[in-house]
Structure formats: structure tokens, C-alpha cells
Design a protein around this motif. Sequence first.
Motif, PDB file in Angstrom:
ATOM      1  N   ILE A   1      -7.357  -7.257  -8.685  1.00 23.45           N
ATOM      2  CA  ILE A   1      -7.584  -8.875  -8.984  1.00 23.45           C
ATOM      3  C   ILE A   1      -7.529  -9.670  -7.886  1.00 23.45           C
ATOM      4  O   ILE A   1      -6.584  -9.053  -6.803  1.00 23.45           O
ATOM      5  CB  ILE A   1      -6.584  -9.362 -10.214  1.00 23.45           C
ATOM      6  CG1 ILE A   1      -5.151  -8.941  -9.912  1.00 23.45           C
ATOM      7  CG2 ILE A   1      -6.864  -8.757 -11.637  1.00 23.45           C
ATOM      8  CD1 ILE A   1      -4.472  -9.754 -10.540  1.00 23.45           C
ATOM      9  N   GLN A   2      -8.163 -10.462  -7.796  1.00 23.27           N
ATOM     10  CA  GLN A   2      -8.121 -11.558  -6.514  1.00 23.27           C
ATOM     11  C   GLN A   2      -7.016 -12.627  -6.849  1.00 23.27           C
ATOM     12  O   GLN A   2      -7.258 -13.332  -7.898  1.00 23.27           O
ATOM     13  CB  GLN A   2      -9.304 -12.160  -6.404  1.00 23.27           C
ATOM     14  CG  GLN A   2      -9.372 -12.862  -4.732  1.00 23.27           C
ATOM     15  CD  GLN A   2      -9.253 -12.083  -3.716  1.00 23.27           C
ATOM     16  OE1 GLN A   2     -10.032 -11.067  -3.922  1.00 23.27           O
ATOM     17  NE2 GLN A   2      -8.403 -12.281  -2.682  1.00 23.27           N
ATOM     18  N   LEU A   3      -6.153 -12.878  -6.208  1.00 21.71           N
ATOM     19  CA  LEU A   3      -5.004 -13.841  -6.314  1.00 21.71           C
ATOM     20  C   LEU A   3      -5.292 -15.117  -5.698  1.00 21.71           C
ATOM     21  O   LEU A   3      -6.205 -15.185  -4.711  1.00 21.71           O
ATOM     22  CB  LEU A   3      -3.569 -13.286  -5.940  1.00 21.71           C
ATOM     23  CG  LEU A   3      -2.899 -11.994  -6.438  1.00 21.71           C
ATOM     24  CD1 LEU A   3      -1.642 -11.790  -5.802  1.00 21.71           C
ATOM     25  CD2 LEU A   3      -3.131 -12.349  -8.024  1.00 21.71           C
ATOM     26  N   ASP A   4      -4.612 -16.314  -6.309  1.00 21.84           N
ATOM     27  CA  ASP A   4      -5.053 -17.459  -5.795  1.00 21.84           C
ATOM     28  C   ASP A   4      -4.838 -17.856  -4.290  1.00 21.84           C
ATOM     29  O   ASP A   4      -5.401 -18.435  -3.517  1.00 21.84           O
ATOM     30  CB  ASP A   4      -4.400 -18.640  -6.547  1.00 21.84           C
ATOM     31  CG  ASP A   4      -5.042 -18.948  -8.007  1.00 21.84           C
ATOM     32  OD1 ASP A   4      -5.841 -18.402  -8.103  1.00 21.84           O
ATOM     33  OD2 ASP A   4      -4.128 -19.537  -8.682  1.00 21.84           O
ATOM     34  N   SER A   5      -3.762 -16.965  -3.889  1.00 18.83           N
ATOM     35  CA  SER A   5      -3.255 -17.047  -2.226  1.00 18.83           C
ATOM     36  C   SER A   5      -4.290 -16.097  -1.464  1.00 18.83           C
ATOM     37  O   SER A   5      -4.276 -16.362  -0.308  1.00 18.83           O
ATOM     38  CB  SER A   5      -1.947 -16.182  -2.222  1.00 18.83           C
ATOM     39  OG  SER A   5      -2.115 -14.688  -2.623  1.00 18.83           O
ATOM     40  N   GLY A   6      -5.447 -15.456  -1.875  1.00 17.25           N
ATOM     41  CA  GLY A   6      -6.254 -14.870  -0.991  1.00 17.25           C
ATOM     42  C   GLY A   6      -5.927 -13.372  -1.035  1.00 17.25           C
ATOM     43  O   GLY A   6      -6.873 -12.636  -0.627  1.00 17.25           O
ATOM     44  N   MET A   7      -4.938 -13.056  -1.480  1.00 18.96           N
ATOM     45  CA  MET A   7      -4.363 -11.509  -1.461  1.00 18.96           C
ATOM     46  C   MET A   7      -5.172 -11.003  -2.685  1.00 18.96           C
ATOM     47  O   MET A   7      -5.138 -11.525  -3.686  1.00 18.96           O
ATOM     48  CB  MET A   7      -3.224 -11.367  -1.711  1.00 18.96           C
ATOM     49  CG  MET A   7      -2.357 -10.056  -1.551  1.00 18.96           C
ATOM     50  SD  MET A   7      -0.675  -9.922  -2.070  1.00 18.96           S
ATOM     51  CE  MET A   7      -0.411  -8.139  -1.979  1.00 18.96           C
ATOM     52  N   ARG A   8      -5.558  -9.821  -2.524  1.00 18.79           N
ATOM     53  CA  ARG A   8      -6.149  -8.759  -3.576  1.00 18.79           C
ATOM     54  C   ARG A   8      -5.140  -8.167  -3.678  1.00 18.79           C
ATOM     55  O   ARG A   8      -4.381  -7.136  -3.054  1.00 18.79           O
ATOM     56  CB  ARG A   8      -7.346  -8.051  -2.993  1.00 18.79           C
ATOM     57  CG  ARG A   8      -8.196  -7.203  -3.836  1.00 18.79           C
ATOM     58  CD  ARG A   8      -9.408  -6.622  -3.326  1.00 18.79           C
ATOM     59  NE  ARG A   8      -9.773  -5.535  -4.197  1.00 18.79           N
ATOM     60  CZ  ARG A   8     -10.853  -4.791  -3.552  1.00 18.79           C
ATOM     61  NH1 ARG A   8     -11.203  -4.853  -2.555  1.00 18.79           N
ATOM     62  NH2 ARG A   8     -11.398  -4.165  -4.570  1.00 18.79           N
ATOM     63  N   TRP A   9      -4.876  -8.084  -5.254  1.00 20.57           N
ATOM     64  CA  TRP A   9      -3.816  -7.191  -5.920  1.00 20.57           C
ATOM     65  C   TRP A   9      -4.574  -5.789  -6.360  1.00 20.57           C
ATOM     66  O   TRP A   9      -5.140  -5.835  -7.326  1.00 20.57           O
ATOM     67  CB  TRP A   9      -3.124  -7.725  -6.933  1.00 20.57           C
ATOM     68  CG  TRP A   9      -1.717  -7.275  -7.371  1.00 20.57           C
ATOM     69  CD1 TRP A   9      -1.683  -6.282  -8.554  1.00 20.57           C
ATOM     70  CD2 TRP A   9      -0.555  -7.036  -6.851  1.00 20.57           C
ATOM     71  NE1 TRP A   9      -0.564  -5.674  -8.463  1.00 20.57           N
ATOM     72  CE2 TRP A   9       0.361  -6.224  -7.518  1.00 20.57           C
ATOM     73  CE3 TRP A   9       0.087  -7.851  -5.801  1.00 20.57           C
ATOM     74  CZ2 TRP A   9       1.729  -6.063  -7.144  1.00 20.57           C
ATOM     75  CZ3 TRP A   9       1.343  -7.587  -5.396  1.00 20.57           C
ATOM     76  CH2 TRP A   9       2.198  -6.806  -6.157  1.00 20.57           C
ATOM     77  N   LEU A  10      -4.436  -4.733  -5.502  1.00 18.71           N
ATOM     78  CA  LEU A  10      -5.029  -3.505  -5.819  1.00 18.71           C
ATOM     79  C   LEU A  10      -4.273  -2.575  -6.156  1.00 18.71           C
ATOM     80  O   LEU A  10      -3.408  -1.820  -5.229  1.00 18.71           O
ATOM     81  CB  LEU A  10      -6.269  -3.229  -4.540  1.00 18.71           C
ATOM     82  CG  LEU A  10      -6.970  -1.900  -4.833  1.00 18.71           C
ATOM     83  CD1 LEU A  10      -7.706  -1.750  -5.892  1.00 18.71           C
ATOM     84  CD2 LEU A  10      -7.733  -1.927  -3.501  1.00 18.71           C
ATOM     85  N   THR A  11      -4.071  -1.972  -7.277  1.00 21.86           N
ATOM     86  CA  THR A  11      -2.980  -0.846  -7.358  1.00 21.86           C
ATOM     87  C   THR A  11      -3.891   0.334  -8.236  1.00 21.86           C
ATOM     88  O   THR A  11      -4.768   0.215  -9.005  1.00 21.86           O
ATOM     89  CB  THR A  11      -1.769  -1.474  -8.363  1.00 21.86           C
ATOM     90  OG1 THR A  11      -2.312  -1.759  -9.767  1.00 21.86           O
ATOM     91  CG2 THR A  11      -1.094  -2.543  -7.928  1.00 21.86           C
TER      92      THR A  11
END
Length: 143
Positions: free
Chosen positions: A34-44
Motif C-alpha cells: 500500500i501507498q501511505l499518505d507520507s509517500g512511503m510504500r508499505w511493502l511486506t
Amino acid sequence: MINGVSIVSVWVLDQDSAKEFYTKKLGFDLTTDIQLDSGMRWLTVRSPGGSGQEFLLADPARSMLDADTAVQVRALVAKGALSPGVMATTDCRADYETLVERGVEFLQPPADRPYGTEAILRDDSGNWFSFTQRRVAEPGQPG
């Protein structure tokens, strides 16, 4: 109380490439992308069929690191100077052959060690992992 570690960060140079490497070559299961609002992509991802610990495949440039530190971390990853840990296997030699066929780079082939059988693999970003089949302890001996 703390009862374990659920996610370990693995710094990667390209998240799309890392996603492909970990899911297609290593056979890990994708758990979140998922793409977070902060610009970080949370990829697990997590080991095949596992229900425990996950790897967060994190891009240093899009993380909580400041820009200078992100550049330094990326350089260390690319240099192959980081080792996030040990990947466990129940059959190091057979799994080594399977992974080599899938194009996984190994820095060292399986070898017998006092603690078991170990090979050293490298991911597509430069991180290296011990790939270890632990020695089965004899009754009365430490494992």
C-alpha cells in the motif's frame, strides 16, 4: 509484554524489483502493498506458508530517514555491506539447487558448519543472508 518481533526492515534499492525477487524467486507471500499518505510504500512479504515474521521491503529514500542518511544506507546496501539476518530452511542443499535454478545469486554454496548447513545468498539489492539448515541436536546436547 513483548512476545516477539513481527516485522523486520530490509532496505532495498527498488521496491518493484524487490517485490519480484522475494515473491517470484524466493517464493515469499506478499502480505501488504500500500501507498501511505507520507509517500512511503508499505511493502511486506513473509516466508511461504508462514504466519509469523514479515520483511518490510523499504526504500531508504521514502522512509523516516533524513535525506543524507538515506543516501548512506542506499550506498551500504548497493555495496553489499548489510546482512538483515538468517533465513531458515529444512533442506539447505535441495533448496539451494531450486533457488539457483530460479536465478538467485549465492555468494557461498552449502557447506557444513558446527551449527548446521549454510549457504550465503544475495538479494537483488545487494543484501546478503545466511541460508541455514540448523543441525539437529543429539539427545542431551544443545541445538
